[in-house]
Write an enzyme that holds these catalytic residues in place. Structure first.
Site, PDB file in Angstrom:
ATOM      1  N   ASN A  61       0.831  -1.197   0.000  1.00  0.00           N
ATOM      2  CA  ASN A  61       0.000   0.000   0.000  1.00  0.00           C
ATOM      3  C   ASN A  61       0.869   1.252   0.000  1.00  0.00           C
ATOM      4  OD1 ASN A  61       0.565  -0.783   2.751  1.00  0.00           O
ATOM      5  ND2 ASN A  61      -1.106   0.483   3.498  1.00  0.00           N
ATOM      6  N   GLU A  63       0.349   5.432   0.507  1.00  0.00           N
ATOM      7  CA  GLU A  63      -0.559   6.507   0.894  1.00  0.00           C
ATOM      8  C   GLU A  63      -0.097   7.840   0.323  1.00  0.00           C
ATOM      9  OE1 GLU A  63      -1.971   4.578   5.143  1.00  0.00           O
ATOM     10  OE2 GLU A  63      -0.677   6.329   5.185  1.00  0.00           O
ATOM     11  N   CYS A  72      -4.093   0.628  -2.419  1.00  0.00           N
ATOM     12  CA  CYS A  72      -3.942  -0.533  -1.543  1.00  0.00           C
ATOM     13  C   CYS A  72      -2.928  -1.510  -2.135  1.00  0.00           C
ATOM     14  CB  CYS A  72      -5.283  -1.245  -1.376  1.00  0.00           C
ATOM     15  SG  CYS A  72      -6.579  -0.246  -0.629  1.00  0.00           S
ATOM     16  N   GLU A  74      -3.216  -4.724  -2.599  1.00  0.00           N
ATOM     17  CA  GLU A  74      -3.833  -5.673  -3.526  1.00  0.00           C
ATOM     18  C   GLU A  74      -3.997  -5.068  -4.923  1.00  0.00           C
ATOM     19  OE1 GLU A  74      -5.694  -6.330   0.619  1.00  0.00           O
ATOM     20  OE2 GLU A  74      -4.982  -4.642  -0.583  1.00  0.00           O
ATOM     21  N   CYS A 113     -10.128  -4.630   1.192  1.00  0.00           N
ATOM     22  CA  CYS A 113     -11.253  -3.698   1.274  1.00  0.00           C
ATOM     23  C   CYS A 113     -12.220  -3.966   0.117  1.00  0.00           C
ATOM     24  CB  CYS A 113     -10.749  -2.256   1.244  1.00  0.00           C
ATOM     25  SG  CYS A 113     -10.165  -1.717  -0.384  1.00  0.00           S
ATOM     26  N   CYS A 116     -10.797  -3.271  -3.399  1.00  0.00           N
ATOM     27  CA  CYS A 116      -9.851  -4.294  -3.827  1.00  0.00           C
ATOM     28  C   CYS A 116     -10.570  -5.591  -4.176  1.00  0.00           C
ATOM     29  CB  CYS A 116      -8.796  -4.550  -2.751  1.00  0.00           C
ATOM     30  SG  CYS A 116      -7.606  -3.210  -2.623  1.00  0.00           S
TER      31      CYS A 116
END
Length: 158
Positions: A61, A63, A72, A74, A113, A116
């Site tokens: 991930n 940010e 993310c 994934e 999430c 994802c």
């Protein structure tokens, strides 16, 4: 009126109980938590995807202060795989997480999430077969038969 149940079948095990290639995939996901850039959440996630050609593609991930401009782990991995190996279908994805500077994984496995899950489901549909999901925690590993099992009643284009 009719009531129905949605049942999720999964395997709970340790990394050592996984087949060799899946152990390699799990360790790559764990390793990728070190590549996460998380100055805001301090929640480091790593993902690794095994492609049908045997290549393992990984992501972490990332940010950004201009939230939600990050991505993310994934989606980082699956979009890289899609862009660089467009003809090789997904076989398995592994996901691991740790908090901040901790060298230990989170106690319980985390799940991707919703965004994802939907992105990964797209690649599962492209593959035309289930893509196994391995979720890794410090205490146990959860193995799910497919991305679709994470997203019952999923939105699909067909």
């Amino acid at each position: 009126m009719k009531q129905s149940d949605i049942v999720l079948r999964l395997i709970e095990c340790s990394i050592d109980e996984l087949p060799a290639k899946e152990q390699e995939l799990a360790h790559r996901a764990i390793e990728m938590t070190n590549n996460a850039y998380t100055p805001y959440s301090h929640f480091n996630v790593g993902a690794a995807i095994l492609l049908e050609n045997g290549v393992i593609v990984a992501g972490a991930n990332q940010e950004n202060v201009a939230f939600p401009s990050g991505t993310c782990a994934e989606r980082s991995a699956c979009f890289y795989a899609g862009a660089n190996y467009p003809d090789s279908r997904f076989v398995t994805i592994a996901v691991a997480a740790r908090e901040g500077d901790s060298k230990e994984l989170v106690e319980k496995p985390i799940s991707p999430c919703g965004g994802c899950r939907q992105a990964l489901l797209e690649y599962e549909m492209i593959a035309g077969r289930p893509v196994k999901v391995i979720l890794i925690g410090r205490k146990n590993v959860l193995v799910l038969p497919s991305v679709a099992s994470l997203l019952p009643l999923a939105f699909t284009s067909f």
